[in-house]
Design an enzyme around this catalytic site. Structure first.
Site, PDB file in Angstrom:
ATOM      1  CG  ASP A 132      -4.884   2.510   0.893  1.00 58.99           C
ATOM      2  OD1 ASP A 132      -5.902   1.870   0.562  1.00 58.99           O
ATOM      3  OD2 ASP A 132      -3.735   2.042   0.822  1.00 58.99           O
TER       4      ASP A 132
ATOM      5  CD1 TRP B 236      -2.104  -2.724  -8.615  1.00 58.60           C
ATOM      6  CD2 TRP B 236      -2.314  -4.453 -10.034  1.00 58.60           C
ATOM      7  NE1 TRP B 236      -2.407  -2.225  -9.864  1.00 58.60           N
ATOM      8  CE2 TRP B 236      -2.539  -3.263 -10.752  1.00 58.60           C
ATOM      9  CE3 TRP B 236      -2.392  -5.663 -10.711  1.00 58.60           C
ATOM     10  CZ2 TRP B 236      -2.842  -3.251 -12.116  1.00 58.60           C
ATOM     11  CZ3 TRP B 236      -2.681  -5.657 -12.084  1.00 58.60           C
ATOM     12  CH2 TRP B 236      -2.905  -4.460 -12.765  1.00 58.60           C
ATOM     13  CG  ASN B 237       2.553  -2.537  -5.360  1.00 53.91           C
ATOM     14  OD1 ASN B 237       2.496  -1.400  -5.807  1.00 53.91           O
ATOM     15  ND2 ASN B 237       1.866  -2.922  -4.301  1.00 53.91           N
TER      16      ASN B 237
ATOM     17  CG  HIS C 130      -2.018  -0.989   1.131  1.00 56.16           C
ATOM     18  ND1 HIS C 130      -3.255  -0.672   0.628  1.00 56.16           N
ATOM     19  CD2 HIS C 130      -2.063  -2.302   1.423  1.00 56.16           C
ATOM     20  CE1 HIS C 130      -4.030  -1.744   0.635  1.00 56.16           C
ATOM     21  NE2 HIS C 130      -3.320  -2.759   1.109  1.00 56.16           N
TER      22      HIS C 130
ATOM     23  CG  ASP D 201      -5.123  -8.199  -5.090  1.00 55.33           C
ATOM     24  OD1 ASP D 201      -4.753  -8.716  -4.014  1.00 55.33           O
ATOM     25  OD2 ASP D 201      -4.435  -7.363  -5.711  1.00 55.33           O
ATOM     26  CD  GLN D 202      -1.502 -12.558  -3.221  1.00 49.48           C
ATOM     27  OE1 GLN D 202      -1.388 -13.771  -3.112  1.00 49.48           O
ATOM     28  NE2 GLN D 202      -1.244 -11.734  -2.228  1.00 49.48           N
TER      29      GLN D 202
END
Ligand code: UDP
Length: 466
Positions: free
Chosen positions: A116, A357-358, A22, A378-379
């Site tokens: 965020d 995501w990064n 984050h 989310d992976q």
């Protein structure tokens, strides 16, 4: 002159959440805004502020600690994660509101709070303080599209638009209750799930919803988003040195939850052939099971391929000492590294990743093909997109939550040596160019950032309130 005018008029506070995944994109966005002449204050917990200090010492960015988590035990204090979130909300919102109001008497009143999306209580602060608000989403647009129906279901909201994209077909069912249960809870839903879905609270009230993504990567989803919210892509937020080189002194995130072993990694990579090394990392939060660590180790032992593997301090005890001895000639194991420098190195030909995501955006921006081993949340969505939509990786399939060594080995070989690997490299090279183009001068994300800044002009607000 123009620069001076902007500096006097614009002050944005960026409210960062906990966690490496984050903080990295929000710090980078802050640096990008500061490079365009905006005064930035990053508001965060005391422990984060301390860790960010060195990274921001050369920049014009100020730090404001709004909650002393150090004296109250942080996320392992009373009540665990939930207890931490409650204390952060209570103390953080009071202190942040005070900070914003105090700025009214200064040369730099705050115009906007970028928060965020995981901190939805920030939206109330924007309304109470009469400033603009931008929710910053640190996951992909596709993840938001996937979670949105789940949010509507859990919180009994009527969905405004339901996503229906052809490329979503075949996506593993992520809707509750199929999500993994994380954290203890006495309620119906685990706190982590509620926390994650809370991202959508008050989304419709935000003046902007910012995504660390770029239009050409997620065009169809972005267009759908725009029907729901003022959704804007501003990524990828990698340090400028690796993309457009327009932001000075911006070659690292500068924030590390563990001490990186950088010089060791670089020296080790320097004498390896181009594209010969597999880089293995599961990000900052995943804690792999002993079984999964053994399977990864076996896959690396089986092959004659060189590897660099990040095994975090709390995972090290699950790694057998025999493996370390047996593979010392062809492998390097570290507890943390500068992932950017590693992925940018010519020797790295494949990234075995959990697909945070990064990490996904970094692999794309450096053009490194992925073997996807998603662990949670989310992976799974990112892995699906990497293989099925963008064609830049392969998913190593899991059975009962564990991916076998043979499957990992098969995917690595295919990516490095197979025909599929060649196609993957072609696709990821094209995406790499698009990522750079998006953030470079007049690229889509660059334009969106400029528009965001220009809309902070007081005239814009007068217009909106009429
Ligand atoms: N990272 C790093 N060194 C490591 C492993 C990871 O600097 O040894 C960084 C990586 O570059 C990325 C972040 O940690 O920016 C992880 O974020 P991501 O969204 O990929 O996964 P998360 O940690 O949130 O699961």
């Amino acid at each position: 002159m123009e620069q001076e005018r902007v500096e006097k008029a614009h002050h944005i506070v960026v409210l960062a959440d906990q966690g490496q995944g984050h903080i990295n994109p929000m710090l980078q966005f802050s640096k990008r805004l500061a490079s365009k002449g905006i005064k930035i204050t990053v508001a965060t917990t005391l422990s984060n502020a301390k860790a960010m200090k060195a990274a921001l010492s050369d920049s014009m960015i100020s730090l404001e600690s709004i909650y002393d988590d150090c004296s109250e035990g942080g996320v392992v204090g009373p009540g665990g994660f939930r207890g931490f979130l409650d204390r952060f909300q209570t103390r953080g919102s009071t202190n942040l509101t005070k900070f914003i109001l105090d700025q009214e008497q200064t040369e730099h009143p705050v115009k906007c709070l970028v928060y965020d999306a995981n901190i939805p209580w920030a939206s109330k602060i924007t309304t109470q303080s009469g400033i603009a608000g931008a929710a910053f989403f640190t996951q992909s647009c596709a993840s938001a599209a996937t979670y949105y129906p789940m949010y509507c279901e859990v919180f009994e909201k009527t969905p405004l638009f339901m996503p229906s994209f052809p490329f979503m077909t075949g996506l593993p069912k992520l809707r509750f209750p199929n999500l993994p249960s994380l954290g203890s809870s006495t309620g119906r839903y685990p706190p982590i799930i509620m926390h994650m879905l809370g991202q959508f609270d008050n989304f419709e009230k935000a003046d902007w919803v910012l995504f660390n993504s770029f239009d050409k990567l997620e065009e169809e989803v972005v267009n759908w988003m725009k029907k729901l919210w003022n959704a804007v892509t501003i990524g990828p937020t990698l340090p400028s040195f690796y993309l457009d080189k327009r932001v000075e002194n911006d070659s690292e995130y500068g924030f590390n939850i563990h001490q990186p072993n950088s010089s060791n990694c670089m020296e080790w990579l320097d004498n390896k052939k181009t594209g010969s090394v597999v880089y293995v990392s599961f990000g900052s939060a995943a804690n792999l099971s002993a079984d999964q660590i053994t399977e990864v180790a076996d896959s690396l032992r089986q092959s004659n391929i060189m590897f660099l593997w990040v095994v975090k301090p709390y995972e090290q005890s699950k790694l057998s000492s025999d493996f370390i001895k047996e593979t010392s000639e062809k492998g390097l194991i570290v507890t943390w590294c500068s992932q950017l420098a590693v992925l940018a190195h010519h020797a790295v030909g494949c990234f075995v990743s959990h697909c945070g995501w990064n990490s996904t955006l970094e692999a794309i921006s450096f053009g490194v093909p992925i073997v996807a081993m998603p662990q949670i949340l989310d992976q799974t969505i990112n892995a699906h997109f990497l293989e099925k939509v963008w064609g830049v990786g392969l998913i190593a399939k899991a059975n009962d939550g564990v991916t076998a060594s043979e499957e990992i080995h098969r995917c690595i070989r295919e990516v490095l040596e197979g025909e599929r690997g060649q196609e993957i490299r072609k696709c990821i090279t094209s995406l790499k160019e698009l990522a750079k183009e998006a953030i470079d001068t007049s690229g889509s994300s660059d334009k969106h950032i400029d528009e965001f800044i220009s809309q902070l002009d007081p005239a814009y607000f007068r217009h909106r309130s009429n």
